[in-house]
Design a protein around this motif. Structure first.
Motif, mmCIF file in Angstrom:
data_model
loop_
_atom_site.group_PDB
_atom_site.id
_atom_site.type_symbol
_atom_site.label_atom_id
_atom_site.label_comp_id
_atom_site.label_asym_id
_atom_site.label_seq_id
_atom_site.Cartn_x
_atom_site.Cartn_y
_atom_site.Cartn_z
ATOM 1 N N VAL A 376 47.587 60.520 51.453
ATOM 2 C CA VAL A 376 47.148 59.189 51.878
ATOM 3 C C VAL A 376 45.669 59.058 51.538
ATOM 4 N N VAL A 377 45.336 57.991 50.840
ATOM 5 C CA VAL A 377 43.952 57.694 50.478
ATOM 6 C C VAL A 377 43.582 56.368 51.139
ATOM 7 N N THR A 378 42.546 56.368 51.946
ATOM 8 C CA THR A 378 42.136 55.143 52.635
ATOM 9 C C THR A 378 41.397 54.210 51.675
ATOM 10 N N THR A 379 41.207 52.978 52.123
ATOM 11 C CA THR A 379 40.471 52.007 51.311
ATOM 12 C C THR A 379 39.070 52.512 50.999
ATOM 13 N N THR A 380 38.424 53.117 51.984
ATOM 14 C CA THR A 380 37.075 53.655 51.778
ATOM 15 C C THR A 380 37.074 54.735 50.700
ATOM 16 N N GLU A 381 38.090 55.585 50.707
ATOM 17 C CA GLU A 381 38.196 56.609 49.668
ATOM 18 C C GLU A 381 38.502 55.986 48.308
#
Length: 562
Positions: A376-381
């Protein structure tokens, strides 16, 4: 109404709760570390201190405005005072700014620069503490904590979890979970709201960026992306695009250029969730199943129920989240040797939520012994990945998500806002999907930013009582009403983050005020522009059900409990 004199100028005020709000209304940015408008007043950092006409200093965040007040915000005394506070904070702070995850977005770093601090004249006598990486969602570094208390108050007041507290006193004061346990060993729900309000790098997102770059470089791996609804209205903030506007086309383009083989839309699986959850709801109503039915899209809410209200575990929907459904379908799709082409498949989901990193590790997020979502990659990442790629995001031409999991309805899009799941389910239950009916449903009561919304919907001769909860702390009150019999709900939707996924713990945080309303408007705009409004109108979804999901629906789209 009253009038204050601030730095020689008269400023009117009405219902502002403190002097600081009036100062900011006047366009003066007095620095703070511990002040958050949605949290209780703490007054710990003292950076917002101002001076009155008699030379008295006081914290503007904890002082009520009074008619006739005369204050100064930037006198020589205040400049010296604030600079000393920041120097003292820096003395007890781990100053590895060049490798800190928060660099460039750190309030303490910004203050140090603006105050012209070139050296720290005080010795750091604090013992270095170990970094807590026990959580799948966040990382806690006590060495960067400035004791603002924001995370403690957010966890208690916004989320009602109270994982964090302040232990010891004086120079020994430390923010930690009880008995200094690791965050992954506590009842932390992984929502990331503590990270949202942290002004430094003391609480950050647990990053999976390096893992994703590694699999993208492997020629024997098919890397598939899915993009959640709320990501598209937030990622553009970092690149000068209009706030709240969808940038899904640019995201699809840049992910292809990064090396993702396929880029799918999680809105598609949100449509699947609507189909399955509405069917489950009707089945429970008609056959005397456990009610009220709790939505299961939000992993922080699910963990909250399992750990704090285990007697209600059976109320949770057996539906996987849209992320879980699409990942399971993708993995099954590529198990077919004719599609696999001799490669292993890795699924990367781009989410607004830190709790999604925890969700993919739950045993019921595995199918046939295989983890469905790999990373899972967040928007910030995602923003950091785009910046690292060197590609000019703002100038990219939009591309459509790939088929067969790219066509979605407006009902799938609004999953990103509080009340969106409920609205989409109601659309599915009614037979008509003309614009007048869709507009009428929007007025039922699920929209808006109220923490708890209650309304009744007429369906098939019965009154369906619905409760929509925004912000996890408010779930305590909703469940209290259920326990006491004060309310007879049939369906309860809970989003852990206030406003829904648009304000998830993985979203960009330095994006200005009123972002919840702006992003919510963006999600409804996507819905308004969608050709289809309900999942039973989605031809790609209907084809999937008829040709691929036949006999596999329960295995891929549901779980066996919590």
């Amino acid at each position: 109404m009253g009038i204050m004199t601030i730095d020689g100028r008269e400023v009117e005020f009405t219902n502002e709760k403190n002097v600081l709000s009036v100062i900011r209304k006047a366009g003066i940015n007095v620095p703070t570390l511990c002040y958050q408008p949605e949290l209780s007043i703490y007054g710990a950092c003292r950076l917002c201190t101002v001076e009155d006409s008699r030379g008295k200093l006081f914290a503007s965040c904890s002082e009520e405005p009074r008619d006739g007040m005369v204050i100064y915000t930037n006198t020589p005394k205040l400049k010296k005072y604030r600079k000393m506070i920041v120097e003292l904070l820096l003395a007890a702070h781990c100053r590895d700014c060049t490798i800190c995850d928060k660099t460039g977005n750190c309030v303490l770093q910004d203050l140090s620069y603006k105050m012209g601090i070139k050296e720290v004249p005080y010795e750091n006598t604090r013992e270095r503490q170990p970094i807590d990486e026990s959580s799948y969602s966040i990382v806690r570094d006590p060495n960067k904590c400035v004791l603002c208390g924001n995370c403690v108050r957010a966890c208690r007041e916004l989320q009602g979890v109270e994982t964090l507290g302040i232990a010891f006193r004086g120079t020994d004061a430390t923010v930690m979970p009880a008995f200094n346990k690791g965050m992954g060993e506590t009842d932390c729900v992984g929502c990331g709201q503590c990270r949202v309000v942290c002004p430094t790098g003391a609480i950050t997102i647990r990053s999976n960026i390096d893992d994703v770059w590694d699999v993208l470089a492997d020629p024997n791996t098919r890397v598939v992306a899915q993009i959640a609804p709320s990501v598209r209205v937030a990622v553009g903030d970092a690149f000068g695009l209009p706030k709240g506007k969808s940038s899904i086309g640019k995201v699809v383009n840049i992910l292809h250029r990064m090396g993702f083989d396929e880029v799918y839309d999680t809105n598609f699986s949100a449509d699947m969730t609507i189909m399955e959850e509405s069917a489950e709801f009707l089945n429970r109503v008609k056959n005397g199943g456990t009610l009220p039915l709790f939505t299961s899209c939000c992993p922080a809410w699910v963990k909250f129920v399992v750990e704090q209200y285990p007697e209600y575990k059976e109320n949770l929907s057996t539906c996987r989240s849209p992320q879980g459904m699409l990942s399971a379908v993708i993995k099954e799709w590529y198990r077919d040797p004719s599609r696999a082409d001799g490669k292993r498949t890795v699924v990367v989901s781009f989410m607004p939520c830190t709790a999604k990193k925890m969700e993919i590790k739950r045993p019921n997020s595995f199918t046939k012994g295989e983890q469905d979502t790999d990373y899972v990659v967040t928007t910030t990442e995602l923003v950091k990945m785009i910046q690292a790629s060197g590609i000019n995001f703002a100038e990219l031409e939009p591309e459509q998500p790939d088929e067969p999991f790219g066509l979605a309805t407006g009902g799938g899009a609004i999953f990103g806002v509080t009340g969106g799941v409920t609205e989409a389910v109601i659309r599915r239950l009614v037979p008509e999907h003309d614009q007048a009916t869709i507009d009428a449903i929007a007025e039922f009561g699920m929209r808006g930013d109220q923490p708890i919304k209650e309304f009744t919907v007429k369906y098939d001769g019965m009154d369906v009582n619905v409760c929509v909860v925004s912000g996890l702390a408010n779930a305590h009150e909703a469940l209290r009403r259920v326990k006491t019999g004060e309310a007879n709900y049939h369906l309860i939707e809970v989003m852990a983050c206030k406003g829904g996924c648009v304000m998830g713990g993985g979203q960009p945080v330095k994006a200005g005020e009123c972002m919840s309303a702006i992003r919510t408007e963006g999600m409804y705009e996507i819905d308004a522009q969608s050709q289809f409004k309900a999942p039973d109108e989605n031809p790609a979804l209907q084809k999937l059900y008829a040709e691929f999901l036949d006999g596999k629906t329960h295995e891929l789209l549901h779980n066996e409990g919590y």
